[in-house]
Design an enzyme around this catalytic site. Structure first.
Site, short mmCIF file in Angstrom:
data_model
loop_
_atom_site.label_atom_id
_atom_site.label_comp_id
_atom_site.label_asym_id
_atom_site.label_seq_id
_atom_site.Cartn_x
_atom_site.Cartn_y
_atom_site.Cartn_z
N ASP A 140 -2.70 0.34 -4.15
CA ASP A 140 -1.37 0.22 -4.74
C ASP A 140 -1.15 -1.19 -5.29
O ASP A 140 -0.68 -2.06 -4.57
CB ASP A 140 -0.33 0.54 -3.68
CG ASP A 140 1.09 0.51 -4.22
OD1 ASP A 140 1.25 0.59 -5.44
OD2 ASP A 140 2.02 0.41 -3.40
N GLU A 174 6.96 -4.40 -10.31
CA GLU A 174 7.30 -3.00 -10.02
C GLU A 174 7.82 -2.85 -8.61
O GLU A 174 8.72 -2.04 -8.34
CB GLU A 174 6.07 -2.11 -10.23
CG GLU A 174 6.34 -0.62 -10.08
CD GLU A 174 6.16 -0.08 -8.66
OE1 GLU A 174 6.45 1.12 -8.45
OE2 GLU A 174 5.74 -0.85 -7.76
N ASP A 203 -0.08 5.14 -10.86
CA ASP A 203 0.31 4.29 -9.74
C ASP A 203 -0.28 4.90 -8.46
O ASP A 203 0.25 5.87 -7.94
CB ASP A 203 1.84 4.23 -9.67
CG ASP A 203 2.34 3.20 -8.67
OD1 ASP A 203 1.52 2.67 -7.90
OD2 ASP A 203 3.56 2.94 -8.65
N HIS A 290 1.20 -0.57 1.55
CA HIS A 290 2.01 -1.79 1.71
C HIS A 290 1.58 -2.61 2.92
O HIS A 290 2.43 -3.19 3.60
CB HIS A 290 3.49 -1.46 1.80
CG HIS A 290 4.11 -1.04 0.50
ND1 HIS A 290 5.47 -0.91 0.33
CD2 HIS A 290 3.55 -0.73 -0.68
CE1 HIS A 290 5.72 -0.53 -0.91
NE2 HIS A 290 4.56 -0.40 -1.54
#
Length: 320
Positions: A140, A174, A203, A290
């Site tokens: 990501d 983003e 994405d 993340h």
């Protein structure tokens, strides 16, 4: 990919295939078809997953040299832009770096136009280049960024002469809410917006426990991708986890047709999905979403390969 709100800040086999495709196109153009009908467009080349992974390795190295991330406003993000721009400039693209401000820091979009093609319609492929500040952001969204980069380089290697104009873009910030892509779309004159016949967003296309999700925002664009995967006997599902939470939302809000691909983020893969696609049921599509562990080890090569080839197919077909 930005999932939910508010969000904590985040981030060639080819040579031979291209030669065959170029030779086929040249021969067809010279000889025509037996009944004089218009010759079909050349097929897209196979995109080397090893080349895509090489770009991911570079992005990983950039993060490691810059506090472990490539986030908006960081030296790692600037170095990421410089790396991709250098590849595109060397391949013959016309590149532009667009600046914007967010959170007290300068952000950057990188936009690359392939010379030639028709002037009436534009086909765009885009991906966000920033990571969160918690990790290198390789799935990501290094995967989407590297995938469209390698497709762009394949366009250059084939010296593709499409009927439509081809444009590729890498978006900044983003992870703060599609800031870079929103800045780009907001700055387009109405006439330029109307020329974009398709914006394709990528994405996260290499999740380690992958699914095969297709955006359903535009039926025609959805069909381009679904037909490709069906021909490969790969089942697909409609993308819902990140719907409206990546850069395609900026274009959709401006009434520009959008499409794209996604392999999953923090949601858990169901038993039915694991039966269809393999992988582990009851586990996230990307358990390192993340997180600091979103490194080059956090990518499924098969998913990355399939999705990169599907991007090339869409660019070739929609640009013809």
């Amino acid at each position: 990919m930005r999932i939910g709100a508010p969000v904590t800040p985040k981030t060639r086999l080819r040579g031979a295939a291209v030669a065959v495709a170029a030779c086929t196109a040249l021969t067809t153009g010279l000889l025509g078809t037996a009944d004089g009908a218009e010759a079909p467009a050349a097929a897209a080349p196979d995109i080397s997953v090893d080349q895509v992974k090489a770009h991911l390795g570079e992005l990983q190295s950039i993060a490691e040299a810059n506090d472990g991330n490539r986030a908006h406003g960081s030296p790692g993000y600037q170095a990421s832009v410089d790396y991709i721009k250098g590849k595109l400039d060397a391949a013959g693209f016309t590149t532009a770096v667009q600046e914007f401000q967010y959170g007290g820091a300068t952000g950057y979009n990188l936009v690359a136009d392939w010379p030639g093609g028709g002037s009436d319609e534009v086909v765009m492929a885009g991906a966000h280049l920033d990571s969160t500040d918690s990790g290198p952001g390789i799935n990501d969204n290094g995967t989407g960024s590297a995938g469209i980069l390698e497709v762009a380089l394949a366009v250059a290697e084939a010296d593709l002469q499409p009927a439509k104009h081809l444009r590729f873009a890498w978006w900044g910030a983003e992870e703060y809410g599609m800031v870079g892509s929103g800045h780009y779309v907001d700055g387009l004159p109405a006439e330029d917006r109307s020329r974009i016949s398709a914006y394709l967003n990528f994405d996260m296309i290499g999740s380690p426990n992958p699914g095969y999700f297709v955006y359903d925002d535009d039926p025609a664009l959805e069909g381009v991708f679904k037909d490709w995967f069906t021909a490969k006997n790969i089942p697909t599902e409609i993308e819902t986890e990140g719907d409206g939470r990546s850069d395609h939302a900026s274009f959709k809000a401006a009434d520009i047709p959008v499409g794209g691909l996604f392999t999953g983020a923090s949601r858990v893969k169901s038993a039915e999905q694991a039966e269809a696609w393999g992988g582990a049921a009851g586990e996230p599509f990307d358990s390192c979403y993340h997180s600091p562990c979103d490194t080059t080890e956090n990518v499924d090569d098969t998913a990355l390969d399939h999705n990169s080839d599907a991007i090339a197919h869409a660019v070739w077909e929609l640009g013809s």
